[in-house]
Enzyme design. Sequence first.
Site, PDB file in Angstrom:
ATOM      1  N   ASP A  49      12.365   8.549  68.605  1.00 47.18           N
ATOM      2  CA  ASP A  49      13.026   8.078  67.383  1.00 47.18           C
ATOM      3  C   ASP A  49      12.841   9.095  66.257  1.00 47.18           C
ATOM      4  OD1 ASP A  49      10.366   7.551  66.855  1.00 47.18           O
ATOM      5  OD2 ASP A  49      10.675   5.465  66.230  1.00 47.18           O
ATOM      6  N   ASP A  88      12.414   5.958  73.100  1.00 50.32           N
ATOM      7  CA  ASP A  88      11.705   5.195  72.065  1.00 50.32           C
ATOM      8  C   ASP A  88      12.456   3.925  71.710  1.00 50.32           C
ATOM      9  OD1 ASP A  88       9.264   6.215  71.289  1.00 50.32           O
ATOM     10  OD2 ASP A  88      10.132   7.673  69.895  1.00 50.32           O
ATOM     11  N   LYS A 118       9.317   3.624  75.274  1.00 55.85           N
ATOM     12  CA  LYS A 118       8.046   3.788  74.568  1.00 55.85           C
ATOM     13  C   LYS A 118       8.071   2.910  73.333  1.00 55.85           C
ATOM     14  CE  LYS A 118       6.929   7.740  72.174  1.00 55.85           C
ATOM     15  NZ  LYS A 118       6.808   7.235  70.782  1.00 55.85           N
ATOM     16  N   GLU A 120       5.489   1.730  69.800  1.00 54.47           N
ATOM     17  CA  GLU A 120       4.296   2.074  69.034  1.00 54.47           C
ATOM     18  C   GLU A 120       3.380   0.863  68.959  1.00 54.47           C
ATOM     19  OE1 GLU A 120       5.270   3.948  65.312  1.00 54.47           O
ATOM     20  OE2 GLU A 120       6.559   5.418  66.292  1.00 54.47           O
ATOM     21  N   GLU A 183      -1.231  10.146  69.122  1.00 58.86           N
ATOM     22  CA  GLU A 183      -0.705  11.042  68.075  1.00 58.86           C
ATOM     23  C   GLU A 183      -1.721  11.230  66.945  1.00 58.86           C
ATOM     24  OE1 GLU A 183       3.306  10.340  66.744  1.00 58.86           O
ATOM     25  OE2 GLU A 183       3.119  11.797  65.115  1.00 58.86           O
TER      26      GLU A 183
HETATM   27  O1  KIV Z   1       9.645  10.133  68.208  1.00 60.21           O
HETATM   28  C1  KIV Z   1       8.988  11.046  68.718  1.00 60.21           C
HETATM   29  O2  KIV Z   1       9.451  12.191  68.850  1.00 60.21           O
HETATM   30  C2  KIV Z   1       7.644  10.736  69.185  1.00 60.21           C
HETATM   31  C3  KIV Z   1       6.777  11.902  69.537  1.00 60.21           C
HETATM   32  C4  KIV Z   1       6.298  12.533  68.303  1.00 60.21           C
HETATM   33  C5  KIV Z   1       5.669  11.500  70.448  1.00 60.21           C
HETATM   34  O3  KIV Z   1       7.258   9.624  69.232  1.00 60.21           O
END
Ligand code: KIV
Length: 266
Positions: A49, A88, A118, A120, A183
């Site tokens: 994202d 994401d 993914k 968070e 991160e």
């Molecule tokens: O959105 C993204 O690019 C990420 C990476 C920084 C791991 O979550």
Amino acid sequence: MNPRSSQITVPQFVAMKSAGRKITMLTAYDYTMAEMIDSADIEGILVGDSLAMVVQGRDNTLPVTLDEMIYHAEMVGRAVRHALVVVDLPYLSYQVGKHRAIENAGRVLKETCCQAVKLEGGADQAEIIAALVSAGIPVMAHCGLRPQSVRQLGGYRVQRDEEQLLTDARAAEEAGAFSIVLECIPAGVASEVTAAVAIPTIGIGAGTGCDGQVLVLNDMLGMTGGRVPKHVKAYAQLRQPIIEAVTRYRDEVRNGEFPGPQQTFE
Ligand code: KIV
């Protein structure tokens, strides 16, 4: 859609940890770049994202929508033959409850060729992770600095609470996550977390002790204008050659040099 026969699967990605093989991962947001980086034989591609900032020019990742993520994931998924592609889930597409999360993450799997999502969170999102996994959706968790919580964190800062990070990583693993992005956490803490879980950790600003590494593509290619975070290493400096090429083109069009005889039909 099924992964291509030679494409890395979630179990193969996970098995790299016990095999002691480092996992390489980069972000991609479109067909052309995804095709190029996939041909370099990396194991993972993340449709991050972060596209809200590097593609859409926004200040943070909060505004990007699920439809926009799917739009980019479709292009990336179409290009990739080898890497595992993770997408994401954007802000508010999963935090609002299990059913919404399953519907939204399910759309990613149904409407793109990508294999996993993914989100968070760690302990705070354990129920959501478990619900997605029970619906057959592979989940990568993301602990440490969580850009979707930037308003709460008050900025993009290194996260140092070792106890919380261990709790988050263990909770994500227990809920069924197949991997965890770490991160911006101190290297020593990242090594501790990596040793505490059986699933691979993928670091960004988390030192060398993680099972793999991920970077934002535009940053590692040196395309980003302005300041880049400390954890970024630019493996190329593409910004200047691109600007120079465009400047040469501009000048040649203006002075009548382009198109020349070679680019002209008789
Ligand atoms: O959105 C993204 O690019 C990420 C990476 C920084 C791991 O979550």
